[in-house]
Write an enzyme that holds these catalytic residues in place. Sequence first.
Site, PDB file in Angstrom:
ATOM      1  N   ASN A 196       0.905  -1.151  -0.037  1.00 31.77           N
ATOM      2  CA  ASN A 196       0.094  -0.132   0.087  1.00 31.77           C
ATOM      3  C   ASN A 196       0.849   1.180  -0.076  1.00 31.77           C
ATOM      4  O   ASN A 196       1.551   1.489   0.991  1.00 31.77           O
ATOM      5  CB  ASN A 196      -0.828  -0.150   1.055  1.00 31.77           C
ATOM      6  CG  ASN A 196      -1.845   1.176   1.475  1.00 31.77           C
ATOM      7  OD1 ASN A 196      -1.894   2.074   0.412  1.00 31.77           O
ATOM      8  ND2 ASN A 196      -2.523   1.591   2.528  1.00 31.77           N
ATOM      9  N   LYS A 245      -0.075   4.264  -0.310  1.00 31.66           N
ATOM     10  CA  LYS A 245      -0.685   5.370   0.078  1.00 31.66           C
ATOM     11  C   LYS A 245      -0.258   6.689  -1.074  1.00 31.66           C
ATOM     12  O   LYS A 245      -0.376   6.271  -1.987  1.00 31.66           O
ATOM     13  CB  LYS A 245      -0.050   5.846   1.558  1.00 31.66           C
ATOM     14  CG  LYS A 245       0.064   4.609   2.400  1.00 31.66           C
ATOM     15  CD  LYS A 245       0.070   4.966   3.843  1.00 31.66           C
ATOM     16  CE  LYS A 245       0.033   3.809   4.728  1.00 31.66           C
ATOM     17  NZ  LYS A 245      -0.066   3.814   6.066  1.00 31.66           N
ATOM     18  N   HIS A 267      -9.645   0.980   4.893  1.00 28.51           N
ATOM     19  CA  HIS A 267      -8.269   1.185   5.487  1.00 28.51           C
ATOM     20  C   HIS A 267      -8.337   2.161   6.635  1.00 28.51           C
ATOM     21  O   HIS A 267      -9.302   3.231   6.490  1.00 28.51           O
ATOM     22  CB  HIS A 267      -7.226   1.932   4.467  1.00 28.51           C
ATOM     23  CG  HIS A 267      -5.795   1.753   5.350  1.00 28.51           C
ATOM     24  ND1 HIS A 267      -5.524   2.741   6.089  1.00 28.51           N
ATOM     25  CD2 HIS A 267      -4.789   1.167   4.844  1.00 28.51           C
ATOM     26  CE1 HIS A 267      -4.317   2.724   6.075  1.00 28.51           C
ATOM     27  NE2 HIS A 267      -3.814   1.442   5.800  1.00 28.51           N
ATOM     28  N   GLU A 299      -6.918   4.713   7.743  1.00 23.63           N
ATOM     29  CA  GLU A 299      -6.846   6.422   7.244  1.00 23.63           C
ATOM     30  C   GLU A 299      -8.024   6.929   6.564  1.00 23.63           C
ATOM     31  O   GLU A 299      -8.487   7.787   6.817  1.00 23.63           O
ATOM     32  CB  GLU A 299      -5.397   6.358   6.432  1.00 23.63           C
ATOM     33  CG  GLU A 299      -4.355   6.202   7.271  1.00 23.63           C
ATOM     34  CD  GLU A 299      -2.992   5.592   6.436  1.00 23.63           C
ATOM     35  OE1 GLU A 299      -3.057   5.605   5.332  1.00 23.63           O
ATOM     36  OE2 GLU A 299      -1.953   5.144   7.334  1.00 23.63           O
ATOM     37  N   GLU A 321      -5.181  -4.827  10.548  1.00 25.65           N
ATOM     38  CA  GLU A 321      -4.316  -3.922  10.641  1.00 25.65           C
ATOM     39  C   GLU A 321      -4.986  -2.943  11.970  1.00 25.65           C
ATOM     40  O   GLU A 321      -5.770  -2.240  11.850  1.00 25.65           O
ATOM     41  CB  GLU A 321      -4.447  -2.771   9.459  1.00 25.65           C
ATOM     42  CG  GLU A 321      -4.152  -3.323   8.226  1.00 25.65           C
ATOM     43  CD  GLU A 321      -3.385  -2.561   7.329  1.00 25.65           C
ATOM     44  OE1 GLU A 321      -2.551  -2.733   6.836  1.00 25.65           O
ATOM     45  OE2 GLU A 321      -3.957  -1.516   6.811  1.00 25.65           O
ATOM     46  N   GLY A 341       2.107   2.324  10.667  1.00 20.77           N
ATOM     47  CA  GLY A 341       2.986   3.548  10.533  1.00 20.77           C
ATOM     48  C   GLY A 341       3.887   3.782  11.776  1.00 20.77           C
ATOM     49  O   GLY A 341       4.361   5.000  11.830  1.00 20.77           O
ATOM     50  N   SER A 359       3.436  -1.957  10.473  1.00 17.31           N
ATOM     51  CA  SER A 359       4.816  -1.860  10.653  1.00 17.31           C
ATOM     52  C   SER A 359       5.209  -3.090  10.393  1.00 17.31           C
ATOM     53  O   SER A 359       6.362  -3.545  11.007  1.00 17.31           O
ATOM     54  CB  SER A 359       5.047  -1.443  12.108  1.00 17.31           C
ATOM     55  OG  SER A 359       4.565  -0.141  12.240  1.00 17.31           O
TER      56      SER A 359
HETATM   57  C1  PEP Z   1      -1.018   0.258   5.978  1.00 14.85           C
HETATM   58  O1  PEP Z   1      -1.150   1.399   6.132  1.00 14.85           O
HETATM   59  O2  PEP Z   1      -1.732  -0.353   5.449  1.00 14.85           O
HETATM   60  C2  PEP Z   1       0.144  -0.311   6.471  1.00 14.85           C
HETATM   61  C3  PEP Z   1       0.352  -1.440   7.140  1.00 14.85           C
HETATM   62  O3  PEP Z   1       1.082   0.619   7.036  1.00 14.85           O
HETATM   63  P1  PEP Z   1       2.748   0.379   7.508  1.00 14.85           P
HETATM   64  O4  PEP Z   1       3.263  -0.923   6.980  1.00 14.85           O
HETATM   65  O5  PEP Z   1       3.481   1.688   7.276  1.00 14.85           O
HETATM   66  O6  PEP Z   1       2.447   0.280   9.010  1.00 14.85           O
END
Ligand code: PEP
Length: 279
Positions: free
Chosen positions: A37, A39, A121, A123, A190, A196, A235
Amino acid sequence: MEQSIESYIKNLVRDVIGQSIGGLQLQSDRQTYVIANWKMNKNLNETAEFFQKINSSPDVSVVICPPAQLLYPSHLMIKQSGKPIGLGGQNVHWADKGAYTGETSAAMLTDVGCEYVIIGHSERRQYSFEDDELVNKKVLHAIKFGLTPIICIGETLGQKNAMQTEQVLYKQLCGALKDIDSSHFILAYEPVWAIGTGQSATTELAQETHAYIRSVLKQILGQRSENISILYGGSANESNAAEYSAMPDIDGVLVGGASLDAKVFDAIINVFAKGEQNS
Ligand code: PEP
């Protein structure tokens, strides 16, 4: 549209077989995914560089979800590379077409080569106020057009600390999957506190939560739940990927930050490819 019909038939056959022998113990047929992803990151040059460097593996389904303006160029670059890499959108609208400025329909995504789309997601839930009802409308729309939704669910830190994780996930799952009579989707657990932040969930916690998610899926979909891939996201990186890949209910990863660097993302793909060979 050819692609949609093909995937429609494939999933119909899988669903019908799953239903007809639902009472028997089926051999799990779960696909392993490593999904990027990006983003709101990368321009055209950076995208071309990424696809030149990235490798793929026959043992893992690799999917890249670039921002909308890079979808068609990415489709062409993937085609030119000859590598078996899937393409996904990061969002989709729920309507077929019409006066929805700035939005993208499922037909538009398939038209530029997408087979997948991320829905729900955290976000988007946070910044665009998307709720479970809207997530459900988008999931139904995506499936109708032959896209595989990558449905994201996860609890916030406050909800985790209040011991509400299962309650939150149950509500998100039932909401997102309302009226769905298909196993044509991927789930991504998630935890919002892990996205992040560098604070990835321990493998024990992730496995335990994935097992809970699978038990809820079983209530909703019966035996077909065994075929649904549940990915971990938050992460994930090249250092912790091996531990996640060893867990029985973790069928891959959804990767944000660590997917932007082709070398790092490649390392994650390799970890899951090795896991497949060993299983
Ligand atoms: C995400 O936003 O789907 C995600 C997993 O981000 P990150 O790996 O940066 O935590």
